[in-house]
Design an enzyme around this catalytic site. Sequence first.
Site, PDB file in Angstrom:
ATOM      1  N   PHE A 126       0.796  -1.224   0.000  1.00 44.27           N
ATOM      2  CA  PHE A 126       0.000   0.000   0.000  1.00 44.27           C
ATOM      3  C   PHE A 126       0.830   1.276   0.000  1.00 44.27           C
ATOM      4  O   PHE A 126       0.458   2.260  -0.606  1.00 44.27           O
ATOM      5  CB  PHE A 126      -0.918   0.016   1.234  1.00 44.27           C
ATOM      6  N   VAL A 168      -4.588  -9.126   4.184  1.00 41.88           N
ATOM      7  CA  VAL A 168      -5.975  -9.499   3.893  1.00 41.88           C
ATOM      8  C   VAL A 168      -6.071 -10.498   2.744  1.00 41.88           C
ATOM      9  O   VAL A 168      -7.168 -10.777   2.255  1.00 41.88           O
ATOM     10  CB  VAL A 168      -6.834  -8.246   3.572  1.00 41.88           C
ATOM     11  N   HIS A 213      -7.180  -7.104   9.908  1.00 39.43           N
ATOM     12  CA  HIS A 213      -7.804  -6.200   8.937  1.00 39.43           C
ATOM     13  C   HIS A 213      -8.776  -6.919   8.015  1.00 39.43           C
ATOM     14  O   HIS A 213      -9.166  -6.375   6.981  1.00 39.43           O
ATOM     15  CB  HIS A 213      -6.721  -5.482   8.126  1.00 39.43           C
ATOM     16  N   CYS A 269     -22.736  -9.336   3.245  1.00 36.79           N
ATOM     17  CA  CYS A 269     -23.808  -8.388   2.961  1.00 36.79           C
ATOM     18  C   CYS A 269     -23.756  -7.234   3.952  1.00 36.79           C
ATOM     19  O   CYS A 269     -23.730  -7.450   5.171  1.00 36.79           O
ATOM     20  CB  CYS A 269     -25.158  -9.097   3.034  1.00 36.79           C
ATOM     21  N   CYS A 295     -26.776  -9.404  -2.203  1.00 34.63           N
ATOM     22  CA  CYS A 295     -27.210 -10.551  -1.410  1.00 34.63           C
ATOM     23  C   CYS A 295     -28.632 -10.946  -1.818  1.00 34.63           C
ATOM     24  O   CYS A 295     -29.331 -10.200  -2.518  1.00 34.63           O
ATOM     25  CB  CYS A 295     -27.148 -10.147   0.068  1.00 34.63           C
ATOM     26  N   CYS A 312     -30.993 -10.840   0.058  1.00 35.36           N
ATOM     27  CA  CYS A 312     -31.888  -9.854   0.685  1.00 35.36           C
ATOM     28  C   CYS A 312     -31.856  -8.520  -0.049  1.00 35.36           C
ATOM     29  O   CYS A 312     -32.492  -7.557   0.384  1.00 35.36           O
ATOM     30  CB  CYS A 312     -31.507  -9.653   2.156  1.00 35.36           C
ATOM     31  N   SER A 332       6.626  -6.279   8.442  1.00 32.93           N
ATOM     32  CA  SER A 332       5.769  -5.151   8.813  1.00 32.93           C
ATOM     33  C   SER A 332       6.629  -3.943   9.130  1.00 32.93           C
ATOM     34  O   SER A 332       7.632  -4.050   9.841  1.00 32.93           O
ATOM     35  CB  SER A 332       4.901  -5.494  10.027  1.00 32.93           C
ATOM     36  N   ASN A 376      12.488  -7.408   8.616  1.00 36.58           N
ATOM     37  CA  ASN A 376      11.831  -6.501   7.679  1.00 36.58           C
ATOM     38  C   ASN A 376      12.867  -5.979   6.694  1.00 36.58           C
ATOM     39  O   ASN A 376      14.057  -5.947   6.999  1.00 36.58           O
ATOM     40  CB  ASN A 376      11.186  -5.326   8.435  1.00 36.58           C
TER      41      ASN A 376
END
Length: 238
Positions: free
Chosen positions: A29, A98, A114, A122, A141, A143, A181, A206
Amino acid sequence: MIKDWLTNAKHMVVFTGAGMSTESGLPDFRSANTGLWQQKDPSQVASVKALNTNVEEFIEFYRKRVLGVKEFEPHNGHRILTEWENDGRLQSIITQNVDGFHQLAGNRNVAELHGTLQKVHCQSCGTSYSSEEFLGESYHCECSGLLRPSVVLFGEMLPEEPFEIAFNEAIRADLFIVLGSSLSVTPANQFPLIAKENGSKLVIVNQEATPFDSYADLVINNRQFGDVLSEWHRFWTD
């Protein structure tokens, strides 16, 4: 030194960040020029506000991210951590990532601080689906609620359960290893300090220096994580 710590550890915990994923090929990122946030404003595409007011760009951004994750796979370092867990040497993983690569490699005890791109849910009723739904361009979804990736967006709190697991694991650790990290994101970056304050040995691996290197018992920079883990793995296999 590290050999003794690894072989004598009763409760080893590994904390992983973006560097662990970039070694598989995923972009991170914050890196200059190549980082995702150098190309996109997170407040416009990865925030609660974007979800509510900029839905089309939000979906386009995350569909590309889900597709991007599918293009890559866990590397040798991920697989070594799975072996360690299976052998009872590694008790848990705390991750800022993630991509779900730890689970894809076979790890079971993973606290995803995260969230994950491997699932969507949903926004209205909370029903969970595989992220394949996004790839099939199915964004709603049963719904009729909007499906969104099960990741923490800007403006959201960290999920309570993995945060609590991570806190308890940091307290219990007698060897706490950071892999990839920058330790620049709060509150996740507090877990290595919590471990250290509770008597754990702290190892930071790192590519570059981190703000917490002075607290560590061992710092390793400019090494591939798979190479370091392979080297350590030989302590048990040679």
